[in-house]
Structures are given as structure tokens and as C-alpha cells.
Design a protein around this motif. Structure first.
Motif, mmCIF file in Angstrom:
data_model
loop_
_atom_site.group_PDB
_atom_site.id
_atom_site.type_symbol
_atom_site.label_atom_id
_atom_site.label_comp_id
_atom_site.label_asym_id
_atom_site.label_seq_id
_atom_site.Cartn_x
_atom_site.Cartn_y
_atom_site.Cartn_z
ATOM 1 N N PRO A 130 30.286 48.542 27.284
ATOM 2 C CA PRO A 130 31.489 49.349 27.540
ATOM 3 C C PRO A 130 32.197 48.909 28.815
ATOM 4 O O PRO A 130 31.559 48.570 29.816
ATOM 5 N N LEU A 131 33.514 48.917 28.772
ATOM 6 C CA LEU A 131 34.293 48.484 29.941
ATOM 7 C C LEU A 131 34.296 49.548 31.037
ATOM 8 O O LEU A 131 34.520 49.228 32.211
ATOM 9 N N LYS A 132 34.039 50.790 30.679
ATOM 10 C CA LYS A 132 33.907 51.869 31.663
ATOM 11 C C LYS A 132 32.621 52.615 31.408
ATOM 12 O O LYS A 132 32.192 52.771 30.266
ATOM 13 N N LEU A 133 32.013 53.088 32.488
ATOM 14 C CA LEU A 133 30.703 53.723 32.362
ATOM 15 C C LEU A 133 30.607 54.893 33.328
ATOM 16 O O LEU A 133 30.944 54.774 34.511
ATOM 17 N N GLN A 134 30.185 56.036 32.797
ATOM 18 C CA GLN A 134 29.849 57.184 33.647
ATOM 19 C C GLN A 134 28.354 57.121 33.923
ATOM 20 O O GLN A 134 27.556 57.206 32.993
ATOM 21 N N HIS A 135 27.986 56.943 35.175
ATOM 22 C CA HIS A 135 26.572 56.783 35.503
ATOM 23 C C HIS A 135 26.109 57.949 36.364
ATOM 24 O O HIS A 135 26.779 58.344 37.323
ATOM 25 N N PRO A 136 24.930 58.535 36.054
ATOM 26 C CA PRO A 136 24.472 59.717 36.819
ATOM 27 C C PRO A 136 24.196 59.433 38.289
ATOM 28 O O PRO A 136 24.183 60.359 39.098
ATOM 29 N N LEU A 137 23.971 58.168 38.655
ATOM 30 C CA LEU A 137 23.732 57.860 40.063
ATOM 31 C C LEU A 137 25.028 57.743 40.861
ATOM 32 O O LEU A 137 24.985 57.644 42.086
ATOM 33 N N HIS A 138 26.172 57.738 40.154
ATOM 34 C CA HIS A 138 27.464 57.711 40.835
ATOM 35 C C HIS A 138 28.425 58.605 40.045
ATOM 36 O O HIS A 138 29.360 58.128 39.387
ATOM 37 N N PRO A 139 28.197 59.915 40.091
ATOM 38 C CA PRO A 139 28.929 60.831 39.212
ATOM 39 C C PRO A 139 30.391 61.051 39.583
ATOM 40 O O PRO A 139 31.167 61.530 38.757
ATOM 41 N N ASP A 140 30.795 60.714 40.816
ATOM 42 C CA ASP A 140 32.153 61.046 41.264
ATOM 43 C C ASP A 140 33.218 60.168 40.622
ATOM 44 O O ASP A 140 34.362 60.600 40.447
ATOM 45 N N HIS A 141 32.877 58.911 40.302
ATOM 46 C CA HIS A 141 33.866 57.993 39.745
ATOM 47 C C HIS A 141 33.269 57.205 38.591
ATOM 48 O O HIS A 141 32.054 56.997 38.527
ATOM 49 N N SER A 142 34.128 56.742 37.690
ATOM 50 C CA SER A 142 33.705 55.845 36.621
ATOM 51 C C SER A 142 33.462 54.457 37.194
ATOM 52 O O SER A 142 34.099 54.038 38.174
ATOM 53 N N LEU A 143 32.541 53.723 36.576
ATOM 54 C CA LEU A 143 32.265 52.344 36.957
ATOM 55 C C LEU A 143 32.977 51.421 35.977
ATOM 56 O O LEU A 143 32.962 51.647 34.762
ATOM 57 N N VAL A 144 33.581 50.357 36.503
ATOM 58 C CA VAL A 144 34.365 49.426 35.699
ATOM 59 C C VAL A 144 33.603 48.114 35.581
ATOM 60 O O VAL A 144 33.084 47.593 36.580
ATOM 61 N N LEU A 145 33.539 47.559 34.380
ATOM 62 C CA LEU A 145 32.851 46.298 34.143
ATOM 63 C C LEU A 145 33.769 45.134 34.483
ATOM 64 O O LEU A 145 34.890 45.041 33.955
ATOM 65 N N ILE A 146 33.308 44.236 35.369
ATOM 66 C CA ILE A 146 34.082 43.047 35.744
ATOM 67 C C ILE A 146 33.184 41.823 35.658
ATOM 68 O O ILE A 146 31.950 41.935 35.619
ATOM 69 N N ASN A 147 33.804 40.654 35.618
ATOM 70 C CA ASN A 147 33.078 39.387 35.613
ATOM 71 C C ASN A 147 33.412 38.648 36.897
ATOM 72 O O ASN A 147 34.562 38.277 37.134
ATOM 73 N N THR A 148 32.432 38.427 37.745
ATOM 74 C CA THR A 148 32.669 37.766 39.033
ATOM 75 C C THR A 148 32.431 36.259 38.976
ATOM 76 O O THR A 148 32.562 35.573 39.989
ATOM 77 N N THR A 149 32.080 35.729 37.796
ATOM 78 C CA THR A 149 31.793 34.307 37.657
ATOM 79 C C THR A 149 33.033 33.479 37.994
ATOM 80 O O THR A 149 34.134 33.754 37.519
ATOM 81 N N GLY A 150 32.842 32.447 38.813
ATOM 82 C CA GLY A 150 33.930 31.540 39.149
ATOM 83 C C GLY A 150 34.858 32.033 40.230
ATOM 84 O O GLY A 150 35.808 31.335 40.599
ATOM 85 N N HIS A 151 34.611 33.242 40.751
ATOM 86 C CA HIS A 151 35.487 33.780 41.797
ATOM 87 C C HIS A 151 34.857 33.683 43.187
ATOM 88 O O HIS A 151 35.424 34.186 44.161
ATOM 89 N N GLY A 152 33.705 33.056 43.251
ATOM 90 C CA GLY A 152 33.037 32.902 44.547
ATOM 91 C C GLY A 152 32.546 34.207 45.132
ATOM 92 O O GLY A 152 32.358 34.321 46.340
ATOM 93 N N THR A 170 27.697 37.427 38.269
ATOM 94 C CA THR A 170 28.190 37.472 36.893
ATOM 95 C C THR A 170 28.738 38.864 36.589
ATOM 96 O O THR A 170 29.547 39.386 37.337
ATOM 97 N N PHE A 171 28.303 39.467 35.467
ATOM 98 C CA PHE A 171 28.831 40.771 35.077
ATOM 99 C C PHE A 171 28.364 41.847 36.064
ATOM 100 O O PHE A 171 27.246 41.810 36.566
ATOM 101 N N LEU A 172 29.245 42.820 36.267
ATOM 102 C CA LEU A 172 28.978 43.836 37.290
ATOM 103 C C LEU A 172 29.745 45.101 36.958
ATOM 104 O O LEU A 172 30.925 45.050 36.587
ATOM 105 N N TYR A 173 29.076 46.256 37.042
ATOM 106 C CA TYR A 173 29.757 47.544 37.022
ATOM 107 C C TYR A 173 30.018 47.950 38.471
ATOM 108 O O TYR A 173 29.093 47.976 39.287
ATOM 109 N N ASN A 174 31.293 48.233 38.791
ATOM 110 C CA ASN A 174 31.592 48.548 40.185
ATOM 111 C C ASN A 174 32.552 49.712 40.315
ATOM 112 O O ASN A 174 33.304 50.047 39.403
ATOM 113 N N CYS A 175 32.465 50.346 41.478
ATOM 114 C CA CYS A 175 33.454 51.330 41.902
ATOM 115 C C CYS A 175 34.044 50.781 43.184
ATOM 116 O O CYS A 175 33.386 50.794 44.246
ATOM 117 N N GLU A 176 35.233 50.251 43.095
ATOM 118 C CA GLU A 176 35.840 49.583 44.245
ATOM 119 C C GLU A 176 36.093 50.563 45.386
ATOM 120 O O GLU A 176 35.999 50.206 46.558
#
Length: 612
Positions: free
Chosen positions: A377-399, A413-419
Motif C-alpha cells: 500500500p502507498l499509504k499506511l496507518q501504523h499503530p506505532l505512529h498513530p498521528d500521521h499516515s506513512l507514505v511509501l517512497i523509493n530512495t534508490t538512486g537518490h543518494g 530502498t523502499f521506505l514508509y516515512n512521515c516527513e
């Protein structure tokens, strides 16, 4: 005595009889069995046990009543000597006890004071028996208090029994309670309860059924190398505390905890275990597993690990510029290294071994993804970070190299993040089970992120995801909970199975030393142990934490510390496959190897990074 003479029955001696004989003796001819055979002293029924009596006269009294003293003096009760007297000798009417004011029937005894043939004061047997017993006990205590006591728990001075109870901090059980009489040191401020002074030298405890526990008055010096905690209350063991212990198993309990062990087993620590029902527990993953649990996505998507006719043959994916197609070649090196010398191909999303079905780049640029990783899923509600949704991004090739909040491994590589919150979670940690079962604890463990929790297994502070049982104050970091397999192999043990063992290690009086780092091991923490070679290993020495588990590098590098080019690779080889610099196992780890025929150089990424 078998026979006594009692002042109340001068015609015949009283013999010691059992209750059955007394009942039989009171029945004559066709008489019915009496419903009540009363004691001539207190008037209460004689129903069991032994009593003194005269069968001829049908005169009986309890054994205890026959042994009452003929006179009794207690100024707090009455200021004259009281004499044991049968009141029916003077009156057939009922009377009232002058102490409890309860009406008594005629024919029973009392302690009374008479003057000029008139009863002035009468106390019933019930009121006097307790006082007589207390007087006997008080006299015994007075006699005991005149004797100086030598006790092993305080050998330097003598102790004296104090005649009045007091509330104080007992130097034996370390509790501040008024528990009756106590012993006080004649020379220093050492006080212990009288009950603590007479503790049993050994006890058997259901919590530790294999060996008896021995009473000691301080922690032996041979155990000073490590911290120890009470096996029942989990509090730190002080060096000067009185304890019950098993030296072979390094099992220590406070004396108060040991004496209350049966009660403790039914208190909140056990009762408030979990709210799970048995049906829920059956579905939980149980650890430790055969192999380190690093690929939860694969387990979560077992139904998607087989190719079906309805699978799309070609897709476009947001993470890659080219179309992706199903792999149609069942390559051996894609199957987790079935041939030991082949490199392990990994998914560009989760950086875990590639397995069918997977998608690869149509244009041949070596980009691959598990089928289930293409459907994350491109967005994820995770119980360890309930305040915001986590977004799936690909960091490959971006240093970009991130550190996962869950496992604290670096990745690219792939990462769920809350910027907004700088909260980063790799895709494997994002789908870890929320609740697990573990061999080291009897209750289910729930996923948490606590600030630097102290792991109950390795006694180290850790960051990231942990699994905890809050009512028991028990917590395991991720690596102790699920990334330590229940057995593994190592070159030191010639291919033997090395088992993960949990304390207490029974019948092992000698100390454990890690055969890799050669440091003494805490006997209360888990360890890997080879029963054939008698080798012991720290968990993180024999199976070190892979801080680069989420790093994806490919290709060849020229480095300054080696004369030949080095190739990035992950291999699954024999236990002898080690880093040429740190000599540690690098099976499955990101490493660099020299492929020159005349060279056999391998280096783990950690050592490579340090040399840059």
C-alpha cells in the motif's frame, strides 16, 4: 498420663479414653446413643480425640480441661488469687461470668474468689484459658530473653530477644513491619524479626522444583561479577541481603518472596497476564524460529508466493521507469542460494532474498521486485505512529540512506516515512506481527516502541521496536525476540547444532565464557551453547546484528585498501565464509569480494565502511 487423680472427682481416678470408648460407655442396655456428652469442666461436647473420664460415674472432661492449673493469678483480671471450682457444688442456678458477662449453665467450672462461703468474683473457663496460655508464653519468652543468642546471620555480636514488639526495618527480610517480638544486637544497630531468626536452612520452591534452595546471609563473592535480580519480585539483589539460593542455577530469591511464593504465584503478576483468549493465542507466531525472522512480508503474503494463470504478465510500477515482467526462468541463484557458492539475488523493495513469483525489468536493468512488494500500500496507518499516515517512497538512486526507526538498520530502498515527524520505517518492520509468543516468557508479547528499553534477555538498552509484557515488566528488543534462531552452526563447532538456551542452565556450576570474544557471560541471560563441544557464545557474537540489512549495492568498486577491484555481493556459504578483516561470519550479509583467481579476499560492509 494414662491415669490422673482430679480434685473434682475424689472417689475414682480418671483414665485417658478415646471418644469412641466414652460414647460406648454411656450407652447401657436398650438406651439410645446420647446426642451430647459434655465436659464437666467447660460444658462443651466431647466429640473427638482423647479425654479423661470415669466410666463408672459417667464423669468426663477434656484432656486440656483436666490439665488446667488449680489456681490462677492475673491482676489485670482480678486482684485476688482465683481458684478453679465447680459451681454446681454451691448452686443449681445459672450464673454470669464477671469478665465476658455471658450467662453460663450450672454444673461447669469457673475460676472464682469466695469469701465466707460466698462467691464474690467468677470468671468462665473460656476467659481464663487464653490468659493462662499467654502467661505461659510470656514466662517462656522472659526466660528466653535472659539468654544471649549467637546467630550465623550476625556472627560478630550476640543478640538479645526484646520483650515488646516494635515496627522497624528488619535487617534480614528488609521489610518495615511490626511482626511481633524481635532480636536486637547488643553492640550495633542490627535488628531482626524473631521469625526471621528461625528461618529453615533449606526450602523447596515450586518456582524452582529441581533443586532445594539454601539460606545464605549475603551474596557470595563468586557472584559479584554480575547483577542479579530476585526471581519472584524482579528487584535487584543487594550484596548484604539474606537470600534463598541455588548456586548451580544462579537462582536467587529474597527470603520474604520465597516464604510468600505460593501466594505470589496467584497475584497480579499471573492473574493480569493478558486479555487474550486461547483461540487468539493459537494464531500467534512463536519464537525463536528455525531461522532469523527478517522477512515478515513473505510470511504475510504466502498466498501470493505462487504464480497463477491470472497473474499479469507485464506491469508498470511507480518505483521504476521501465515496465516489469514476470520472470520466466526458474534460476537457481534466485532461490536463496540453493547452491552454496551462488550469490543471493535480492528484491529491490525489501532487500530480502528473491523468490518466485517476482517481477524484473523488461529492459534488463536488473531491477527486481517480489510480486507482493509490487502490491504494497502507498499509504499506511501504523499503530506505532498513530498521528500521521506513512507514505511509501523509493530512495534508490537518490543518494539517501535512512535509518529505520524499527530495527535501526541503514537502508536505501523502499521506505514508509512521515516527513513531518522524520519517522522512517522499512517495509519489513512495517509489517511485523503486533503480538507474538516467545519461549522465554509465559505471556504474549505486544509490539511497542519505548525510549531506550532495557532488554530482559541481553540486559542492553536498545532503540526501535521491542516486544513487551507490561504487567510483568518484561521486554525483548527485536533481535532477542525474533532475529535469534533457536539453533545455528559455527565453524568453531565443526558443524554441530548450537542451541539457543534460556536460563536457568541447570547443573552448570562453572562459569560461562564466550568462545568468540572470550568474555565471561552472565549466567542469567540467553546464550548459544554447543552440548558436544561445550562451547558458549553471546547471541550477538555468533550471530551479529546486520546494521546494513536494508542496503542495496551492486557492481564493482576500486578501493585503496586492496589491489584488486571488489564486487558487492551477498552469499550463503558454509560457516567458514568469514570477513578477511574482522574474521566474523558474513553469510547473507552485504560484503565485497575479490574475484581474482589468485586472491581469496572478502570484507564485510562494516569493515569496508571503516576503511573508506
Amino acid at each position: 498420663m494414662e491415669e490422673i487423680n482430679h480434685f473434682s472427682h475424689k472417689n475414682h481416678p480418671l483414665k485417658l479414653l478415646n471418644s469412641h470408648t466414652i460414647v460406648s460407655a454411656t450407652v447401657g442396655g436398650d438406651e439410645e446413643k446420647p446426642k451430647f456428652i459434655g465436659c464437666s469442666v467447660c460444658g462443651k461436647p466431647i466429640s473427638s480425640g482423647f479425654a479423661y473420664g470415669c466410666i463408672q460415674c459417667r464423669y468426663f472432661m477434656h484432656k486440656e480441661c483436666a490439665q488446667l492449673p488449680p489456681t490462677f493469678n492475673d491482676p489485670s483480671l482480678y486482684n485476688h488469687l482465683l481458684t478453679l471450682t465447680p459451681l454446681n457444688s454451691t448452686s443449681s442456678r445459672s450464673w454470669h461470668c464477671n469478665v465476658c458477662r455471658i450467662q453460663k449453665k450450672p454444673g461447669v467450672f469457673s475460676y472464682n474468689f469466695s469469701k465466707d462461703g460466698e462467691c464474690i468474683f467468677a470468671a468462665c473457663i473460656d476467659c481464663c484459658v487464653v490468659r493462662i496460655a499467654c502467661r505461659v508464653e510470656a514466662n517462656a519468652i522472659k526466660e528466653e530473653a535472659t539468654t544471649k543468642v549467637h546467630h550465623e546471620g550476625h556472627p560478630q555480636h550476640t543478640l538479645t530477644l526484646q520483650l515488646k514488639p516494635a515496627a522497624f526495618l528488619c535487617d534480614a527480610c528488609n521489610t518495615y513491619k511490626d511482626e511481633g517480638l524481635f532480636f536486637q544486637c547488643d553492640s550495633c544497630h542490627f535488628w531482626i524479626h524473631k521469625t526471621c531468626a528461625s528461618l529453615a536452612p533449606t526450602i523447596h520452591l515450586t518456582n524452582h522444583p529441581n533443586h532445594e534452595l539454601v539460606l545464605i546471609y549475603s551474596l557470595p563473592e563468586i557472584f559479584f561479577n554480575f547483577f542479579y535480580y530476585c526471581e519472584i519480585c524482579n528487584k535487584y539483589i543487594q550484596r548484604i541481603e539474606w537470600l534463598y539460593h541455588c548456586a548451580n542455577c544462579r537462582y536467587f530469591v529474597h527470603i520474604r518472596c520465597a516464604l510468600n511464593a505460593e501466594q505470589t504465584s496467584t497475584t497480579q503478576r499471573d492473574v493480569s497476564s493478558t486479555s487474550f483468549v486461547d483461540e487468539d493465542l493459537k494464531d500467534l507466531l512463536e519464537f525463536p524460529m528455525l531461522e532469523a525472522f527478517t522477512d515478515p512480508l513473505k510470511l504475510l503474503h504466502l498466498d501470493k508466493t505462487f504464480m497463477g494463470d491470472d497473474d499479469t504478465k507485464e506491469i508498470t510500477h511507480w518505483s521504476h521507469n521501465h515496465p516489469l515482467i514476470h520472470s520466466v526462468v526458474h534460476q537457481v541463484n534466485n532461490m536463496c542460494g540453493m547452491i552454496s557458492s551462488d550469490p543471493i539475488e535480492v528484491c529491490h523493495g525489501c532487500v530480502r532474498p528473491l523468490s518466485l513469483p517476482f517481477y524484473s525489468c523488461k529492459d534488463g536493468c536488473s531491477f527486481t521486485l517480489h510480486k507482493y512488494c509490487t502490491e504494497l500500500p502507498l499509504k499506511l496507518q501504523h499503530p506505532l505512529h498513530p498521528d500521521h499516515s506513512l507514505v511509501l517512497i523509493n530512495t534508490t538512486g537518490h543518494g539517501i540512506n535512512y535509518k529505520c526507526i524499527g530495527c535501526f538498520s541503514y537502508g536505501n530502498t523502499f521506505l514508509y516515512n512521515c516527513e513531518t515527524c522524520k519517522f522512517y520505517l522499512d517495509v519489513n518492520c512495517a509489517f511485523l506481527p503486533k503480538t507474538i509468543k516467545h519461549k522465554s516468557h509465559k505471556h504474549p508479547l505486544i509490539q511497542v516502541i519505548d525510549p531506550e528499553p532495557l532488554c530482559s534477555a541481553c540486559n542492553k538498552y536498545s532503540n526501535g521496536i521491542s516486544y513487551a509484557c507490561k504487567p510483568c515488566d518484561f521486554i525483548l528488543d527485536m533481535y532477542c525476540a525474533m532475529r535469534s534462531p533457536h539453533s545455528l552452526a559455527h565453524r568453531y563447532c565443526k558443524g554441530h547444532e548450537i542451541s539457543l538456551m534460556y536460563p536457568p542452565i541447570m547443573d552448570h556450576p562453572e562459569d560461562f565464557y564466550c568462545d568468540i570474544c572470550e568474555i565471561e557471560m552472565h549466567p542469567k541471560f540467553p546464550l548459544y551453547y554447543c552440548h558436544k563441544c561445550k562451547n558458549s557464545f553471546h547471541l550477538d557474537c555468533i550471530s551479529r546484528i546486520d546494521w546494513r540489512a536494508n542496503m542495496l549495492y551492486k557492481g564493482i568498486r576500486n578501493v585503496s585498501y586492496h589491489k584488486h577491484p571488489l564486487t558487492f555481493v551477498r552469499r550463503k556459504k558454509t560457516p567458514k565464509y568469514v570477513c578477511s578483516v574482522c574474521n566474523q561470519d558474513i553469510n547473507g550479509y552485504l560484503s565485497l569480494e575479490c574475484r581474482a583467481r589468485v586472491c581469496n579476499f572478502n570484507i564485510c560492509y562494516e569493515c569496508h565502511y571503516k576503511k573508506l
